[in-house]
Scaffold this active site. Sequence first.
Site, mmCIF file in Angstrom:
data_model
loop_
_atom_site.group_PDB
_atom_site.id
_atom_site.type_symbol
_atom_site.label_atom_id
_atom_site.label_comp_id
_atom_site.label_asym_id
_atom_site.label_seq_id
_atom_site.Cartn_x
_atom_site.Cartn_y
_atom_site.Cartn_z
ATOM 1 N N HIS A 258 0.820 -1.206 0.000
ATOM 2 C CA HIS A 258 0.000 0.000 0.000
ATOM 3 C C HIS A 258 0.856 1.258 0.000
ATOM 4 C CE1 HIS A 258 0.663 -1.319 4.222
ATOM 5 N NE2 HIS A 258 1.024 -0.050 4.351
ATOM 6 N N ASP B 84 7.554 -5.459 3.577
ATOM 7 C CA ASP B 84 6.503 -5.249 4.572
ATOM 8 C C ASP B 84 5.136 -5.534 3.975
ATOM 9 O OD1 ASP B 84 5.579 -3.973 7.226
ATOM 10 O OD2 ASP B 84 4.485 -2.835 5.714
ATOM 11 N N GLU C 216 8.583 -10.355 5.689
ATOM 12 C CA GLU C 216 7.927 -10.145 6.985
ATOM 13 C C GLU C 216 6.491 -10.628 6.884
ATOM 14 O OE1 GLU C 216 5.245 -7.652 9.597
ATOM 15 O OE2 GLU C 216 5.453 -7.543 7.415
ATOM 16 N N HIS D 199 9.173 -3.207 16.065
ATOM 17 C CA HIS D 199 8.279 -2.064 16.182
ATOM 18 C C HIS D 199 6.826 -2.500 16.323
ATOM 19 C CE1 HIS D 199 8.386 -3.311 12.039
ATOM 20 N NE2 HIS D 199 7.248 -2.677 11.814
ATOM 21 N N ASP E 91 -4.129 -5.004 16.333
ATOM 22 C CA ASP E 91 -3.947 -6.275 15.654
ATOM 23 C C ASP E 91 -4.418 -7.367 16.597
ATOM 24 O OD1 ASP E 91 -2.537 -5.747 13.050
ATOM 25 O OD2 ASP E 91 -1.185 -4.704 14.406
ATOM 26 N N LEU E 92 -5.179 -8.268 16.071
ATOM 27 C CA LEU E 92 -5.774 -9.298 16.905
ATOM 28 C C LEU E 92 -4.785 -10.398 17.263
ATOM 29 C CD1 LEU E 92 -9.222 -9.628 15.092
ATOM 30 C CD2 LEU E 92 -8.610 -8.174 17.023
ATOM 31 N N TYR E 93 -3.636 -10.433 16.594
ATOM 32 C CA TYR E 93 -2.719 -11.546 16.799
ATOM 33 C C TYR E 93 -1.454 -11.133 17.552
ATOM 34 C CZ TYR E 93 -0.784 -9.337 12.593
ATOM 35 O OH TYR E 93 -0.293 -8.438 11.690
ATOM 36 N N ARG F 38 0.630 0.116 19.543
ATOM 37 C CA ARG F 38 2.040 -0.206 19.341
ATOM 38 C C ARG F 38 2.978 0.869 19.882
ATOM 39 N NH1 ARG F 38 1.933 -2.342 13.064
ATOM 40 N NH2 ARG F 38 0.536 -4.130 13.377
#
Length: 503
Positions: free
Chosen positions: A88, A193, A233, A290, A344-346, A401
């Site tokens: 993106h 990424d 990643e 990060h 982020d759910l994970y 984060r």
Amino acid sequence: MKNQVQLITYVDRFGGGGLADLQTLLTGPLHGVFGGVHLLPFFHTIDGADAGFDPIDHTRVDDRLGDWGDVRNLAQHVDVMADVIVNHMSSESPQFQDFAAKGSASAYDGLFLTMDSVFPNGATEQDLLAIYRPRPGAPFTFVTLANGERRILWTTFTARQVDINVTHPQGRAYLLAILRTLADSGVTMIRCDAVGYAIKKPGDSCFMMPETFAFIDEFAGLARGLGLEVLVEVHSYYRKQIEIAQRVDWVYDFALPPLVLHALFFGTAEPLKAWARQRPANAVTVLDTHDGIGIIDIGADATDRTARPGLVPPAELDQLVERIHANSGGQSREATGAAASNLDLYQVNCTFYDALGRDDGAYLIARAIQFFLPGIPQVYYVGLLAGENDMALLKASGVGRDINRHHYSPAEITRQLQRPVVQQLLQLIRLRNSHPAFGGQFSVGASSSTVLDLRWAHAGTSVQLLVDLAARTARITGQGAGDDTVWQLAGTASSPAASIVCG
């Protein structure tokens, strides 16, 4: 890539300056500590919706940090890795602004993914439910363009990060221009990424599909042709990481951080040993980055939890997350999941030091395990300084984060470097960089379920890490490389005070 420890850092958050200031730090107080540095996004601009991971211009250095000449100068001292945000770009980019103004008449009309470009015949409910989501909600944003056209944009992460069509000529040209700019500026390695989301396919998960692997193969080939090594990643089921590793130069060992925590929390080495027997050797090892601490990386496959179990049982995975929350005094809970935006759910958002309850000895044992497993270790700038959760930054930004993205001033770095735990970590890094045995043969010694025995041997030299996880003690023994060394590390589960002895 050098077989030495690397640093991961934002340019502006580690000393508060630019690229030249970072070079002064790496050639001054941290001289000889790192063989390379992964510069987190330093492109124009670094302060968008996602801390630089939504570049407006991926081929331009943010003016506040310097220019490409500064990148070249830094590359004269350490290897430099840079991100290529594959999936993106910013909604404020010139390309998207042109598209937003002209719609289908724009030269960039095909560059950006819309819902109908992926589902030209419309999408069923099952089509939409099949899409893998790292965050809640649908991956779409409804917009009205300046000319009145209504479009549904594909936005995997945020509305300000618009997915591009990497198979379109415009998308290919865009990514190739980034690779060429980086290669011309002294960068020798790239991190891809969000590449796992780059390919979209109707009726499928749109994440790590066979078509995604084919794209990774093609993109890695373009990068290698320009002299760039490729690190991919992807947070996903651990077997996918093994598959990815066979196709690229390097892959992250994202299973390692939660497995190390599991070993220290439960006092058992068995899951770590099982992973050591199958993990890719071409791994970049991390305990922190990060992003948050990945949980999906050791859990069962979300698509078939029964047939494809994880590296640890589900109940223990749940307990691991709760232990992190408890060790951090509940701070990680405030920064994780629905408690914070950009969620982020994970992942669990927390510094690794706080995840271990600020136990110095346990923290050093964790780093020793990281350094002894095969691969190239990377240390995040907050982790280098055994950093604590930045609750003030979290409160100010509301971004989960940010709890692990502290802004260090030069004076603060100087103070933190004097802490005993940081001094010991620097010694561990120098041992990993300099001992010749790490260039030889790795083995896992036979031991009980509570003991981890990691060994390296090369040309008459050897080094061994022996960890008693039940007692939270460790011993490093090195031989045949000048003076023999013995290091002893000890941590405690009940107190942040820990005895650390090196001799």
